[in-house]
Design a protein around this motif. Sequence first.
Motif, PDB file in Angstrom:
ATOM      1  N   LEU A  18      -5.061   2.309   1.884  1.00  0.00           N
ATOM      2  CA  LEU A  18      -4.967   0.946   2.392  1.00  0.00           C
ATOM      3  C   LEU A  18      -4.485   0.870   3.840  1.00  0.00           C
ATOM      4  O   LEU A  18      -4.597  -0.183   4.469  1.00  0.00           O
ATOM      5  N   ASP A  19      -3.985   1.982   4.379  1.00  0.00           N
ATOM      6  CA  ASP A  19      -3.590   1.993   5.785  1.00  0.00           C
ATOM      7  C   ASP A  19      -4.792   1.753   6.695  1.00  0.00           C
ATOM      8  O   ASP A  19      -4.658   1.170   7.766  1.00  0.00           O
ATOM      9  N   ARG A  22      -5.110  -1.911   6.720  1.00  0.00           N
ATOM     10  CA  ARG A  22      -3.996  -2.499   7.485  1.00  0.00           C
ATOM     11  C   ARG A  22      -4.240  -2.406   8.980  1.00  0.00           C
ATOM     12  O   ARG A  22      -3.992  -3.354   9.721  1.00  0.00           O
ATOM     13  N   VAL A  25      -6.816  -5.181  10.528  1.00  0.00           N
ATOM     14  CA  VAL A  25      -6.578  -6.618  10.558  1.00  0.00           C
ATOM     15  C   VAL A  25      -6.872  -7.132  11.966  1.00  0.00           C
ATOM     16  O   VAL A  25      -6.522  -6.502  12.964  1.00  0.00           O
ATOM     17  N   TYR A  46      -5.725  -9.346   3.486  1.00  0.00           N
ATOM     18  CA  TYR A  46      -6.168  -8.540   2.343  1.00  0.00           C
ATOM     19  C   TYR A  46      -4.980  -8.325   1.416  1.00  0.00           C
ATOM     20  O   TYR A  46      -3.832  -8.607   1.784  1.00  0.00           O
ATOM     21  N   ASP A  47      -5.254  -7.826   0.218  1.00  0.00           N
ATOM     22  CA  ASP A  47      -4.177  -7.430  -0.678  1.00  0.00           C
ATOM     23  C   ASP A  47      -4.526  -6.093  -1.334  1.00  0.00           C
ATOM     24  O   ASP A  47      -5.553  -5.483  -1.016  1.00  0.00           O
ATOM     25  N   GLN A  48      -3.675  -5.633  -2.255  1.00  0.00           N
ATOM     26  CA  GLN A  48      -3.851  -4.312  -2.847  1.00  0.00           C
ATOM     27  C   GLN A  48      -5.084  -4.223  -3.735  1.00  0.00           C
ATOM     28  O   GLN A  48      -5.531  -3.126  -4.066  1.00  0.00           O
TER      29      GLN A  48
END
Length: 103
Positions: A18-19, A22, A25, A46-48
Amino acid sequence: MAEEAEQPPQSGAIEEPLDIIRLSVDEKIYVKMRNERELKGRLHAYDQHLNMVLGEVEETVTVVEIDEETYEEVYKSTKRNIPMLFVRGDGVILVSPPMRATG
């Protein structure tokens, strides 16, 4: 050598999947969805679960049809622009971050 392992991670470092999201963005990203949908847009949130909010979206939907005379596959694409879009994460197949210049 041991000193390097003890250093805290850099703000731009990628340590988990997920980095990549991140770090993307406010950047234009490419998202491949189920059912031959492709999205290109600016990632706002965004989310997990990979639920995402995209802005300035260009959606491309590709449909495969069989020509009745030649029985060949005919690919038809339709595009549309969407100002703001919520993408549900369970339909996401692939997320590609923006191309970054190296060096």
